[in-house]
Every structure is written in structure tokens, then in C-alpha cells.
Design a protein around this motif. Structure first.
Motif, mmCIF file in Angstrom:
data_model
loop_
_atom_site.group_PDB
_atom_site.id
_atom_site.type_symbol
_atom_site.label_atom_id
_atom_site.label_comp_id
_atom_site.label_asym_id
_atom_site.label_seq_id
_atom_site.Cartn_x
_atom_site.Cartn_y
_atom_site.Cartn_z
ATOM 1 N N VAL A 70 44.877 42.395 50.247
ATOM 2 C CA VAL A 70 43.685 42.817 48.545
ATOM 3 C C VAL A 70 44.493 44.117 48.461
ATOM 4 O O VAL A 70 45.305 44.438 49.271
ATOM 5 C CB VAL A 70 42.687 42.970 48.973
ATOM 6 N N TRP A 71 44.304 43.870 46.467
ATOM 7 C CA TRP A 71 46.065 44.554 46.029
ATOM 8 C C TRP A 71 44.864 44.972 45.152
ATOM 9 O O TRP A 71 43.293 45.189 44.983
ATOM 10 C CB TRP A 71 46.888 44.239 45.502
ATOM 11 N N ARG A 72 44.315 46.711 45.216
ATOM 12 C CA ARG A 72 43.595 46.995 44.108
ATOM 13 C C ARG A 72 44.032 47.468 42.396
ATOM 14 O O ARG A 72 43.084 47.316 41.195
ATOM 15 C CB ARG A 72 44.045 49.027 44.138
ATOM 16 N N ASN A 73 45.195 46.099 42.419
ATOM 17 C CA ASN A 73 44.958 45.259 40.680
ATOM 18 C C ASN A 73 45.859 46.812 40.127
ATOM 19 O O ASN A 73 45.442 46.673 39.132
ATOM 20 C CB ASN A 73 43.681 45.570 39.963
ATOM 21 N N GLY A 74 46.731 47.456 40.379
ATOM 22 C CA GLY A 74 47.810 48.774 39.444
ATOM 23 C C GLY A 74 47.862 50.185 40.968
ATOM 24 O O GLY A 74 47.924 49.313 42.074
ATOM 25 N N ALA A 75 47.763 50.731 40.723
ATOM 26 C CA ALA A 75 48.423 52.029 41.037
ATOM 27 C C ALA A 75 47.170 53.107 41.072
ATOM 28 O O ALA A 75 45.758 53.167 40.500
ATOM 29 C CB ALA A 75 49.124 52.687 40.904
ATOM 30 N N ASN A 76 47.060 54.015 42.420
ATOM 31 C CA ASN A 76 46.701 55.225 42.539
ATOM 32 C C ASN A 76 44.759 54.567 42.425
ATOM 33 O O ASN A 76 44.857 54.024 43.473
ATOM 34 C CB ASN A 76 46.014 56.036 41.185
ATOM 35 N N ALA A 77 43.789 54.735 41.778
ATOM 36 C CA ALA A 77 43.135 54.368 42.131
ATOM 37 C C ALA A 77 42.224 53.169 41.509
ATOM 38 O O ALA A 77 43.247 52.876 41.350
ATOM 39 C CB ALA A 77 41.067 55.191 40.756
ATOM 40 N N ALA A 78 41.776 52.555 41.757
ATOM 41 C CA ALA A 78 41.623 51.023 42.056
ATOM 42 C C ALA A 78 40.746 50.681 40.938
ATOM 43 O O ALA A 78 40.333 51.844 40.327
ATOM 44 C CB ALA A 78 39.940 50.256 42.892
ATOM 45 N N THR A 79 41.774 49.843 39.706
ATOM 46 C CA THR A 79 41.071 49.287 38.772
ATOM 47 C C THR A 79 39.740 49.455 38.536
ATOM 48 O O THR A 79 39.556 48.706 39.457
ATOM 49 C CB THR A 79 41.984 48.367 38.646
ATOM 50 N N ARG A 80 39.221 49.846 37.240
ATOM 51 C CA ARG A 80 37.621 49.386 36.935
ATOM 52 C C ARG A 80 37.765 48.923 35.546
ATOM 53 O O ARG A 80 38.761 49.109 34.658
ATOM 54 C CB ARG A 80 36.672 50.964 36.933
ATOM 55 N N ILE A 81 36.766 47.317 35.579
ATOM 56 C CA ILE A 81 36.192 46.776 34.754
ATOM 57 C C ILE A 81 34.777 46.648 34.376
ATOM 58 O O ILE A 81 33.540 46.962 34.916
ATOM 59 C CB ILE A 81 36.673 45.934 34.378
ATOM 60 N N LYS A 82 34.519 46.720 32.669
ATOM 61 C CA LYS A 82 33.042 47.598 32.492
ATOM 62 C C LYS A 82 32.327 46.352 31.792
ATOM 63 O O LYS A 82 33.141 46.213 30.930
ATOM 64 C CB LYS A 82 33.117 48.812 32.280
#
Length: 282
Positions: A70-82
Motif C-alpha cells: 500500500v502506497w500513499r499515492n504521493g508524499a508526506n500526508a496521505a493523498t485526499r480526495i473529496k
């Protein structure tokens, strides 16, 4: 990634210290730049927030980011989508709301995950039990390397869009759709009860979405009364007439549109009404 909980907590503490320093007036560049994308979609919006790491000569997928993990789909905080409205992701229902966007890279396919926990650092505390939706998508091999992780919306229409992820030499695409017809039709019906009736927009919706063309023509004719010199009303009225099979009526309306546009030196509508006239004369 093989990090202990103690190492992770130390890393987060250091980041907190950096945030404190920034708050005190000292500014430091972020190694992975942040990006927020707000995309109009349907009757609402999609908001995507993620950090964009660079390749920097490293092996990313199958290296720094192991396949099958499992990858966060980016760096730092997990990627968020709304999503402000309910959507379908590759045909599967996803309610309106904000989600953590994770993925599992694979050689031939990726698993894209929508988690009910959007606010978390990386994927260190990710729990499969928080998954709201998973979809499998094909891995696309890119000929040219993408240095900076890039996510973008493409092929956007009123009811469909693609979300593309590209980094290093890998990419994937998820298809997003939404249904707006029931809401729009209800909105039109309610608005037509009021004093300011949306004749023009309602007529356009009917014309563009295969609704009752007779009703669309009536509404466009009413809209035209608000400004009989406006060449755009004549353009759309003529297009509706042409779609109804009334070529003679469309030609007459287009000619009036050309004359109105010329009188006001609006070259664009001279051209558009001329094109309509040519179509009506075929």
C-alpha cells in the motif's frame, strides 16, 4: 518501507518542528511540493490534495515503493480526495465525502483504494478495514519518464471524467461518473414555478440531452424575447429547429442571427450563425 514505529514517530516529530519553525516566520522549501486541484464535476466539485515527490534518479515502483504494498499515492500526508456528490468509480458506487486515496502498485495492474480515514501520515497507520472501495486498473507503461508525480483530471464532461496518475514510467487511470439528470430535471421544474424562469439554460439542457425539443424551442423563444437583438439566442433557436428537422425555419433564424451579429460587430456569432445557415441549406 521497513521503518519502525519509533522511527516514524521521530520523523513526524521533526516535521512538526519544521511546521513550528515555519509558523515562527522561518520559511523552508518542501522537498515534495503540494498541489490542490478543484475540478467542477456534475453539479458539484472534486477536490484532490496531494504532495508531489520527484524521482531524483531513484528506482520508484519495484524499488523505493515495493510492488504489492500500500502506497500513499504521493508524499508526506496521505493523498485526499473529496466528492461533493455521489459518484461511480469504474462503475462502483462511492458516496459523497472525503477519502484517503491509496494504491497498491503492480506490474500489470494497480489497486486503487478509497479509505474512510483521509487524515493520516503516509500509509503507516493505514487499515484495510477502513476501505470504502477498491478498484483494479491496468498499469500503463510510459515511454518518457515523468520526473514529478503528476495527478490530473482529463476527458471531463458533465457526467464523466478520468483521474490520471503518472510517475516515473508508470501510470494508471480511474474512470469517474455521476448522474445529474434527475436533479437537473427537478431543478428545472422547480425553477419554472418562480418569477425568474431559466428559459435559456433549461432549453439548452433539453437540447443537449435528448429531451423534448418542442419544449426546448418554446423556452428558447421565450428567452429570445428578453433581447431580440442577441445573436446567440437565434443561434441556439436555429440549432433546435434544425435538430427538429425544420431546415427552413433554422435557415430563417440563422439569417436573422447573422444580421444581428453584423449590426453589433460580433464576428464570432456571424461565423456561428453562418455555419448554421450552411447546414440548414444542405
Amino acid at each position: 518501507m521497513g521503518l519502525s514505529i519509533k522511527s516514524v514517530m521521530l520523523f513526524v516529530a521533526l516535521l512538526g518542528a519544521a511546521d513550528f519553525a515555519n509558523a515562527q516566520g522561518s520559511k523552508f522549501p518542501q522537498p515534495s511540493s503540494g498541489q490542490t486541484i478543484i475540478q467542477d464535476f456534475g453539479l458539484g466539485k472534486i477536490t484532490l490534495v496531494y504532495s508531489r515527490p520527484n524521482v531524483k534518479g531513484r528506482k520508484i515502483f519495484g524499488g523505493m515503493e515495493p510492488l504489492g504494498t500500500v502506497w500513499r499515492n504521493g508524499a508526506n500526508a496521505a493523498t485526499r480526495i473529496k466528492f461533493t456528490d455521489a459518484v461511480k468509480i469504474d462503475g462502483k458506487d462511492l458516496p459523497a465525502g472525503e477519502y484517503g486515496l491509496f494504491s497498491i502498485p503492480g506490474k500489470n495492474e494497480w489497486t486503487v483504494i478509497f479509505s474512510k480515514t483521509p487524515d493520516q501520515w503516509g500509509a503507516y497507520t493505514y487499515k484495510e478495514s477502513d476501505d470504502v472501495l477498491r478498484v483494479s486498473v491496468k498499469t500503463t507503461a510510459l515511454k518518457d519518464k515523468v520526473e514529478t508525480l503528476t495527478m490530473q483530471f482529463a476527458a471531463v464532461t458533465e457526467t464523466s471524467a478520468q483521474l490520471n496518475m503518472m510517475w516515473e514510467n508508470s501510470a494508471y487511470t480511474i474512470n469517474i461518473t455521476t448522474s445529474i439528470d434527475e436533479k437537473v430535471m427537478a431543478n428545472i421544474a422547480e425553477a419554472m414555478k418562480g418569477e425568474k424562469k431559466p428559459y435559456f439554460n433549461a432549453a439548452l439542457y433539453y437540447f443537449q440531452n435528448g429531451k423534448d425539443l418542442k419544449q426546448a424551442l418554446e423556452w428558447m423563444t421565450e428567452a429570445e424575447k428578453s433581447d431580440v437583438k442577441a445573436p446567440w439566442f437565434k443561434l441556439w433557436k436555429g440549432r433546435i429547429q434544425l435538430k427538429m428537422g425544420d431546415k427552413a425555419g433554422a435557415a430563417t433564424t440563422a439569417q436573422l442571427g447573422i444580421e444581428a451579429a453584423k449590426a453589433q460587430n460580433i464576428d464570432e456569432y456571424v461565423r456561428l450563425n453562418s455555419e448554421l445557415l450552411a447546414q440548414a441549406k444542405k
